[in-house]
Write an enzyme that holds these catalytic residues in place. Sequence first.
Site, short mmCIF file in Angstrom:
data_model
loop_
_atom_site.label_atom_id
_atom_site.label_comp_id
_atom_site.label_asym_id
_atom_site.label_seq_id
_atom_site.Cartn_x
_atom_site.Cartn_y
_atom_site.Cartn_z
N HIS A 103 0.84 -1.20 0.00
CA HIS A 103 0.00 0.00 0.00
C HIS A 103 0.87 1.25 0.00
CE1 HIS A 103 -3.59 -2.34 0.68
NE2 HIS A 103 -3.02 -2.94 1.71
N CYS B 104 -0.25 2.35 -4.45
CA CYS B 104 -1.05 3.52 -4.80
C CYS B 104 -0.17 4.77 -4.72
CB CYS B 104 -2.22 3.67 -3.84
SG CYS B 104 -3.47 2.37 -3.99
#
Length: 448
Positions: free
Chosen positions: A135, A177
């Site tokens: 992430h 991301c």
Amino acid sequence: MAAAKLLGAAATLLGAGEAARWAVIAAGSKGFFNYRHQADACHAYQIMKKSGIPEDNIILMMQDDVANSAENPFKGQLFNEPGENPPDVYAGCKIDYRGNEVTAKLFMDVLTGKAAGKSLKSGPEDHVFINFVDHGGVGIIEFPNGPLLHVKELSQTLDEMKQKKMFKQLVFYMEACESGSMFPNLTKDDKILAVTAANGKESSWGTYCESSAKVRGKNIGTCLGDLFSVSWMQDDDKGMMSTEKLKDQIAKVTELTNKSHVCVFGDTSFEEEPISSFKLGAGAAAAVEPPPASNSVDVRDIYLTQSVYAWKTAAEGSVEKQKAWKTMMSAIADRQFAEDLFTKMAEHACADVNLHDCVGKFLRDRAELKDMDCHYSLTDQVFGHCPVSPFHRSAGGWNGYNMKYSQVLVNFCEGQAVLGKSTQDLLKIIEKACPASHSARGAPELVV
């Protein structure tokens, strides 16, 4: 992940013959819902090994809590693609660092050759491939334990590697991301080429999710891979490296990664070189063409969409149906909590500011990150002072969903003149917002 290719490409390297090749692979998450990250990492390991890189020159770090999880329908195995007989990427996947020792600090120490255990010992003629999967948010990437890795720290780490002459050419594939925000300081003559799954303002995407996550007729219950990573690794698995250039692979992966914008940073002077010396071992090419990526989902939404899918497909009145409902409600509550928390921060920051729609502006704007010191301080404050999500079981105040709000902190830092507040003032605002929200955190715990 694009590991082997990268490595191979990263170096035309092999054409040099004398140069050694090294690979560092890191999966930065934990928990069964993040299955895809550890599957990606082990797949990358397999590719690197098959490409001829000695095991001693491959360093893999990951939590290693997925393969043997009670949630895994295939105990002790991991699959990076669906099908009746996909390869088990966990078999023979040698993990050098696992569990609580996997931190951002360890990652930096490994890269700079300072780790007490297995560490990168490359030299000025060597070719290095780095693969990170997890992430992220603007200027930050997550690790399963301890604080985040900030763009400021990553830049310093790469610079230290360069000063120590630890590579001739270095290729870095990052799956996260907003990963396009992590390489602002690379130059055209650094001999470092970074390729990211997304630009600095968007999510990356998981794939083989929901109904596509089936192996031997059983649904794994979460996404099997990440779109960018699966794209480069399946390309590598074809074993067609003798005629392919790094530039060709990047172009292919850019087209296949059709939900986000693959970005390239740094030195592209060696992307034209053929991977002529790269050759997979006997039988390395996939015996069966894997199914194309399908049912891809925005990483920020995977927790919710997977729980909705589980609820819809579970038998009426079953324990599985009840469990899926609770997980779904937990995901919704967790997302709402994150939105409320960062809205509260913006309200505190704008409380004495005469600016139309001040709160909305600081929540929605996309300011460019320039004040690294301020942003580093604010992200660390959130990690240390804001409540841990019981849903994500994260190490600190950040998690896979709320990292999207790192942009809000960028807006604060770049808008200090408008707000009339210093970094210290902003730190106090975060501290004020977080304890007040701590007791209000009412999301039920995730039962997985």
